[in-house]
Design a protein around this motif. Structure first.
Motif, PDB file in Angstrom:
ATOM      1  N   LEU A 147       0.898  -1.245  -0.179  1.00  0.00           N
ATOM      2  CA  LEU A 147       0.125  -0.038  -0.066  1.00  0.00           C
ATOM      3  C   LEU A 147       0.913   1.220  -0.066  1.00  0.00           C
ATOM      4  CD1 LEU A 147      -2.711   1.355   0.169  1.00  0.00           C
ATOM      5  CD2 LEU A 147      -2.448   1.132   2.633  1.00  0.00           C
ATOM      6  N   ALA A 148       1.929   1.238   0.796  1.00  0.00           N
ATOM      7  CA  ALA A 148       2.777   2.378   0.950  1.00  0.00           C
ATOM      8  C   ALA A 148       3.634   2.726  -0.561  1.00  0.00           C
ATOM      9  CB  ALA A 148       3.844   2.141   1.898  1.00  0.00           C
ATOM     10  N   VAL A 149       3.815   1.629  -1.073  1.00  0.00           N
ATOM     11  CA  VAL A 149       4.445   1.902  -2.630  1.00  0.00           C
ATOM     12  C   VAL A 149       3.337   2.230  -3.591  1.00  0.00           C
ATOM     13  CG1 VAL A 149       5.299   0.803  -4.655  1.00  0.00           C
ATOM     14  CG2 VAL A 149       6.139   0.127  -2.129  1.00  0.00           C
ATOM     15  N   PHE A 150       2.130   1.871  -3.388  1.00  0.00           N
ATOM     16  CA  PHE A 150       1.172   2.141  -4.343  1.00  0.00           C
ATOM     17  C   PHE A 150       0.879   3.713  -4.044  1.00  0.00           C
ATOM     18  CE2 PHE A 150      -3.544   2.889  -5.144  1.00  0.00           C
ATOM     19  CZ  PHE A 150      -3.629   2.359  -6.442  1.00  0.00           C
ATOM     20  N   MET A 151       0.843   4.072  -2.668  1.00  0.00           N
ATOM     21  CA  MET A 151       0.441   5.701  -2.664  1.00  0.00           C
ATOM     22  C   MET A 151       1.429   6.573  -2.979  1.00  0.00           C
ATOM     23  SD  MET A 151      -2.702   5.003  -1.775  1.00  0.00           S
ATOM     24  CE  MET A 151      -3.139   6.895  -1.787  1.00  0.00           C
ATOM     25  N   LYS A 152       2.496   6.283  -3.068  1.00  0.00           N
ATOM     26  CA  LYS A 152       3.599   7.046  -3.690  1.00  0.00           C
ATOM     27  C   LYS A 152       3.466   7.567  -5.097  1.00  0.00           C
ATOM     28  CE  LYS A 152       7.753   5.261  -0.840  1.00  0.00           C
ATOM     29  NZ  LYS A 152       9.041   4.552  -0.895  1.00  0.00           N
ATOM     30  N   ASP A 153       2.860   6.632  -5.731  1.00  0.00           N
ATOM     31  CA  ASP A 153       2.605   7.034  -7.487  1.00  0.00           C
ATOM     32  C   ASP A 153       1.133   7.367  -7.301  1.00  0.00           C
ATOM     33  OD1 ASP A 153       5.175   6.422  -8.000  1.00  0.00           O
ATOM     34  OD2 ASP A 153       4.524   4.154  -8.094  1.00  0.00           O
ATOM     35  N   HIS A 154       0.287   7.743  -6.353  1.00  0.00           N
ATOM     36  CA  HIS A 154      -1.034   8.051  -6.559  1.00  0.00           C
ATOM     37  C   HIS A 154      -1.539   9.090  -5.531  1.00  0.00           C
ATOM     38  CE1 HIS A 154      -1.047   3.980  -8.594  1.00  0.00           C
ATOM     39  NE2 HIS A 154      -2.105   4.484  -9.207  1.00  0.00           N
ATOM     40  N   GLN A 155      -2.390  10.060  -5.918  1.00  0.00           N
ATOM     41  CA  GLN A 155      -2.705  11.184  -5.052  1.00  0.00           C
ATOM     42  C   GLN A 155      -4.210  10.683  -4.627  1.00  0.00           C
ATOM     43  OE1 GLN A 155      -2.992  15.044  -6.697  1.00  0.00           O
ATOM     44  NE2 GLN A 155      -3.588  15.861  -4.574  1.00  0.00           N
ATOM     45  N   MET A 156      -4.322  10.536  -3.397  1.00  0.00           N
ATOM     46  CA  MET A 156      -5.496  10.166  -2.745  1.00  0.00           C
ATOM     47  C   MET A 156      -6.749  10.810  -3.351  1.00  0.00           C
ATOM     48  SD  MET A 156      -4.585   9.165   1.032  1.00  0.00           S
ATOM     49  CE  MET A 156      -5.757   8.176   1.421  1.00  0.00           C
ATOM     50  N   LEU A 157      -7.893  10.458  -3.651  1.00  0.00           N
ATOM     51  CA  LEU A 157      -8.949  11.112  -4.240  1.00  0.00           C
ATOM     52  C   LEU A 157      -9.550  11.877  -3.113  1.00  0.00           C
ATOM     53  CD1 LEU A 157     -11.114  11.593  -6.562  1.00  0.00           C
ATOM     54  CD2 LEU A 157     -12.270   9.619  -5.606  1.00  0.00           C
ATOM     55  N   ASN A 158      -9.749  11.361  -2.022  1.00  0.00           N
ATOM     56  CA  ASN A 158     -10.399  12.194  -0.644  1.00  0.00           C
ATOM     57  C   ASN A 158      -9.393  13.525  -0.548  1.00  0.00           C
ATOM     58  OD1 ASN A 158      -7.951  11.008   0.458  1.00  0.00           O
ATOM     59  ND2 ASN A 158      -9.423   9.947   1.863  1.00  0.00           N
ATOM     60  N   GLU A 159      -8.013  13.534  -0.648  1.00  0.00           N
ATOM     61  CA  GLU A 159      -7.297  14.791  -0.750  1.00  0.00           C
ATOM     62  C   GLU A 159      -7.598  15.713  -1.915  1.00  0.00           C
ATOM     63  OE1 GLU A 159      -3.292  13.431  -0.484  1.00  0.00           O
ATOM     64  OE2 GLU A 159      -3.688  12.850   1.849  1.00  0.00           O
ATOM     65  N   ILE A 160      -7.913  15.263  -2.963  1.00  0.00           N
ATOM     66  CA  ILE A 160      -7.998  16.203  -4.200  1.00  0.00           C
ATOM     67  C   ILE A 160      -9.271  16.731  -4.015  1.00  0.00           C
ATOM     68  CG2 ILE A 160      -8.531  15.953  -6.727  1.00  0.00           C
ATOM     69  CD1 ILE A 160      -6.791  13.402  -6.760  1.00  0.00           C
ATOM     70  N   LEU A 161     -10.575  15.867  -3.579  1.00  0.00           N
ATOM     71  CA  LEU A 161     -11.608  16.669  -3.458  1.00  0.00           C
ATOM     72  C   LEU A 161     -11.818  17.626  -2.216  1.00  0.00           C
ATOM     73  CD1 LEU A 161     -14.065  13.531  -3.893  1.00  0.00           C
ATOM     74  CD2 LEU A 161     -13.434  15.074  -5.637  1.00  0.00           C
ATOM     75  N   ALA A 162     -10.998  17.380  -1.245  1.00  0.00           N
ATOM     76  CA  ALA A 162     -10.761  18.042  -0.005  1.00  0.00           C
ATOM     77  C   ALA A 162     -10.248  19.394  -0.600  1.00  0.00           C
ATOM     78  CB  ALA A 162     -10.210  17.634   1.107  1.00  0.00           C
ATOM     79  N   GLY A 163      -9.141  19.431  -1.503  1.00  0.00           N
ATOM     80  CA  GLY A 163      -8.510  20.620  -1.878  1.00  0.00           C
ATOM     81  C   GLY A 163      -9.521  21.466  -2.699  1.00  0.00           C
ATOM     82  N   LYS A 164     -10.126  20.799  -3.500  1.00  0.00           N
ATOM     83  CA  LYS A 164     -11.343  21.553  -4.211  1.00  0.00           C
ATOM     84  C   LYS A 164     -12.074  22.344  -3.420  1.00  0.00           C
ATOM     85  CE  LYS A 164     -14.594  21.017  -8.311  1.00  0.00           C
ATOM     86  NZ  LYS A 164     -15.290  19.730  -8.959  1.00  0.00           N
ATOM     87  N   ARG A 165     -12.804  21.636  -2.685  1.00  0.00           N
ATOM     88  CA  ARG A 165     -13.618  22.153  -1.590  1.00  0.00           C
ATOM     89  C   ARG A 165     -13.190  23.168  -0.669  1.00  0.00           C
ATOM     90  NH1 ARG A 165     -15.176  16.651  -0.619  1.00  0.00           N
ATOM     91  NH2 ARG A 165     -13.923  16.622   0.934  1.00  0.00           N
ATOM     92  N   ASN A 166     -11.952  23.124  -0.557  1.00  0.00           N
ATOM     93  CA  ASN A 166     -11.272  24.294   0.269  1.00  0.00           C
ATOM     94  C   ASN A 166     -11.224  25.724  -0.565  1.00  0.00           C
ATOM     95  OD1 ASN A 166     -10.895  22.693   2.712  1.00  0.00           O
ATOM     96  ND2 ASN A 166      -8.851  21.899   2.095  1.00  0.00           N
ATOM     97  N   ILE A 167     -11.110  25.513  -1.665  1.00  0.00           N
ATOM     98  CA  ILE A 167     -11.001  26.373  -2.711  1.00  0.00           C
ATOM     99  C   ILE A 167     -12.426  27.109  -2.622  1.00  0.00           C
ATOM    100  CG2 ILE A 167     -10.790  27.368  -5.147  1.00  0.00           C
ATOM    101  CD1 ILE A 167      -8.450  25.344  -5.439  1.00  0.00           C
ATOM    102  N   GLU A 168     -13.501  26.239  -2.823  1.00  0.00           N
ATOM    103  CA  GLU A 168     -14.725  26.636  -3.011  1.00  0.00           C
ATOM    104  C   GLU A 168     -15.664  26.825  -1.444  1.00  0.00           C
ATOM    105  OE1 GLU A 168     -16.407  23.954  -5.477  1.00  0.00           O
ATOM    106  OE2 GLU A 168     -15.263  24.535  -7.241  1.00  0.00           O
ATOM    107  N   LYS A 169     -14.929  27.696  -0.596  1.00  0.00           N
ATOM    108  CA  LYS A 169     -15.487  27.655   0.561  1.00  0.00           C
ATOM    109  C   LYS A 169     -15.886  29.165   0.975  1.00  0.00           C
ATOM    110  CE  LYS A 169     -15.241  23.573   2.624  1.00  0.00           C
ATOM    111  NZ  LYS A 169     -16.439  22.831   3.110  1.00  0.00           N
ATOM    112  N   ILE A 170     -16.985  29.417   1.646  1.00  0.00           N
ATOM    113  CA  ILE A 170     -17.338  30.667   2.136  1.00  0.00           C
ATOM    114  C   ILE A 170     -16.822  30.933   3.539  1.00  0.00           C
ATOM    115  CG2 ILE A 170     -19.260  32.259   2.510  1.00  0.00           C
ATOM    116  CD1 ILE A 170     -20.784  30.718   0.211  1.00  0.00           C
TER     117      ILE A 170
END
Length: 334
Positions: A147-170
């Protein structure tokens, strides 16, 4: 391991579904905000595409030329997971059950024919090769390192979506300089105005006890304070948008922020009054709008003995209270 407390599946099937959700969550797929049934369907669809019914070592994907169309996913689910999903529900597989897995890059769509049109019958879904290799390690002593090896090459979707939501906050400033972030949108923009403009003017000294966000119904909640007022069950679907308490006067403001629905009509007021019949505070009902134009659309629905506040004219209230406030205003003339 993930929990599915209300699942009606056999223990063997439920165990596979819990394991599937654990794998998906470890790979960064956000599953927590989904209902238990939605989690079950996501897990079953994932298992179907991978060709796994009982043993993770049997997982197959793109390299093994396993491509499943949505109706074939349903057939696998019905055959292996005690379901009876209609073939007519095939579009739910694409739009709901596999959507996050595709976004995360764990499941590849149109795997058998990358150039296929949306309605092309040759379109299929397949597990990405590196994810297949990870899946086969589940339950072994190599799972964590894999899992550690796999995650080195993959950005977690929950982090991507969280980043998008943080931009679109009031951003909302609460009393005591505390900060709150609401999902972007006109409804939450109005909620910001209520907290920052209405309450300081007409609810001086108020304690904010509850704010519901369009993306998170229980975003801000002072549960103990509401329980002390004998407020109704907090999991109830009938919560207003904002609740604030003024201790000095023992007033509890129940506020609805109206953009496209939700004014305090006679029916809504009756519902709230019954739900708060044991509440020890005196209830004040407020419907808030962004503009007078919005208010005009709903004016005929507003209940008597309630208040209306318009964010565009923040210093004024409209009282639906009969003769209570009848009388002359003090003149500015000398």
């Amino acid at each position: 391991m993930k929990s599915l407390p209300h699942s009606k599946k056999s223990e063997a099937i439920a165990k596979m579904l819990r394991q599937a959700l654990e794998i998906l969550e470890a790979a960064g797929v956000p599953v927590e905000n989904k209902s238990e049934r939605a989690q079950e369907r996501m897990a079953m669809s994932f298992l179907a595409v991978a060709g796994v019914a009982a043993d993770w070592k049997t997982a197959r994907g793109l390299d093994e030329k396993r491509f499943l169309k949505t109706r074939e996913v349903i057939q696998f689910i019905n055959a292996n997971f005690d379901e009876n999903i209609s073939n007519g529900s095939y579009d739910d597989i694409r739009r709901k059950d596999l959507k996050l897995l595709v976004l995360a890059g764990l499941v590849l769509k149109s795997a058998g024919n990358p150039n296929a049109a949306t309605n092309d019958p040759t379109r299929g879904y397949s597990i990405a090769p590196d994810f297949v290799r990870l899946i086969k390690l589940y339950g072994t002593d190599k799972w964590k390192s894999g899992l550690a090896v796999f995650m080195k090459d993959h950005q977690m979707l929950n982090e991507i979506l969280a980043g998008k939501r943080n931009i679109e906050k009031i951003p909302v400033l609460l009393p005591g300089n505390k900060k709150l972030e609401l999902t972007a949108g006109k409804h939450n923009l109005l909620q910001k105005q209520i907290i920052e403009e209405f309450l300081p003017r007409f609810g001086q000294g108020c304690l904010l006890l509850y704010v519901g966000d369009t993306a998170n119904k229980l975003l801000f909640l002072e549960k103990k304070a509401l329980e002390n007022l004998n407020f109704f069950e907090l999991s109830h679907d009938e919560l207003p948008d904002i609740i604030a308490f003024q201790p000095e006067k023992n007033w509890l403001f129940l506020i609805e922020a109206v953009h496209s629905s939700g004014s305090i009509s006679e029916k809504r007021m009756l519902e709230l009054s019954r739900l708060t019949q044991n509440c020890t505070a005196e209830i004040i009902y407020v419907t808030a709008f962004l503009t007078k134009t919005d208010f005009r659309k709903w004016a005929a629905d507003i209940a008597w003995e309630t208040e209306v506040w318009i964010a565009a004219n923040p210093d004024h209230l409209i009282h639906f209270d009969g003769f209570k406030f009848l009388g002359p205003y003090e003149s500015d003339k000398k």
